[in-house]
Design a protein around this motif. Sequence first.
Motif, short mmCIF file in Angstrom:
data_model
loop_
_atom_site.label_atom_id
_atom_site.label_comp_id
_atom_site.label_asym_id
_atom_site.label_seq_id
_atom_site.Cartn_x
_atom_site.Cartn_y
_atom_site.Cartn_z
N TYR A 1 -4.65 7.41 -1.34
CA TYR A 1 -4.28 6.16 -0.68
C TYR A 1 -5.24 5.02 -1.01
CZ TYR A 1 -2.51 3.15 3.07
OH TYR A 1 -1.97 2.12 3.79
N GLY B 1 4.96 3.52 2.64
CA GLY B 1 3.70 2.79 2.80
C GLY B 1 3.89 1.58 3.66
N LYS C 1 1.64 5.18 0.29
CA LYS C 1 1.11 6.42 0.85
C LYS C 1 1.68 7.66 0.17
CE LYS C 1 0.34 4.46 5.47
NZ LYS C 1 0.66 4.57 6.92
N SER C 2 2.97 7.59 -0.20
CA SER C 2 3.56 8.77 -0.82
C SER C 2 4.79 8.38 -1.63
CB SER C 2 3.95 9.80 0.24
OG SER C 2 4.96 9.28 1.09
N LYS D 1 0.88 -1.17 0.00
CA LYS D 1 0.00 0.00 0.00
C LYS D 1 0.91 1.22 0.00
CE LYS D 1 -3.29 -2.50 2.93
NZ LYS D 1 -4.02 -2.49 4.23
N GLN E 1 -3.90 0.48 -3.09
CA GLN E 1 -3.96 -0.72 -2.26
C GLN E 1 -3.63 -1.94 -3.10
OE1 GLN E 1 -5.18 -0.28 1.23
NE2 GLN E 1 -4.67 1.79 0.56
N GLN F 1 1.82 12.96 -1.86
CA GLN F 1 0.83 12.06 -1.30
C GLN F 1 0.01 11.39 -2.40
OE1 GLN F 1 0.87 11.75 2.13
NE2 GLN F 1 2.60 13.15 1.95
#
Length: 204
Positions: A135, A166, A80-81, A78, A139, A132
Amino acid sequence: MACMHDHSCEEHNCSSDWSLYKHIDLSKVSALNESVPGSVKSIFKAWEQRLETSGDYLESNDDDPELLVFIPFTSDVKIKSISIVGGAEGTSPSKLRAFINQEGIDFSDAQNMQPVQEWELAENLQGALEYQTRYSKFQSVANLTLHFPNNFGGDTTRIYFIGLRGEATQLKRDVVATIVYEVTPNPSDHKTKSDSSSGISPVE
């Protein structure tokens, strides 16, 4: 959206957040339009090394700033940024387009496909910016393709570091445990003592 680090990363232990580096299948990372084949592997490194510019780096061919980077993972992640540290004098990438779970994308595909997300980049020579992701869209990522269509006016595009923040799942792609249940035993797999008279001793 870009996030600016306004603190000392060493004091706040930001490096622990950039853990996806260890989950990249580095042997399978590749790039299109890199001037030196295989150089893309050098830009994936620990967060603490993001500003090291004396070693290898990824650079596009002369007069062609476009780059396409394919990043497979050893487990689903996953994201995140994303952080990009580019070159000086207009060689940093100015735009980023991301695709997930799409293998074999070429430049024609990248130009015509709708990315999961895209960003207008700033020159990030000090490694202080991170971008960013949406999110919920990032996944179960098995592989990530990053398209850099242009730069800030340089003859080539140069990248020293790509960082991904992540978390990874526990399921490893390279280590899949397969349990086999023996329903009908194969006699050849179950030698009796009398069958083992060939003079070969079992390894203890």
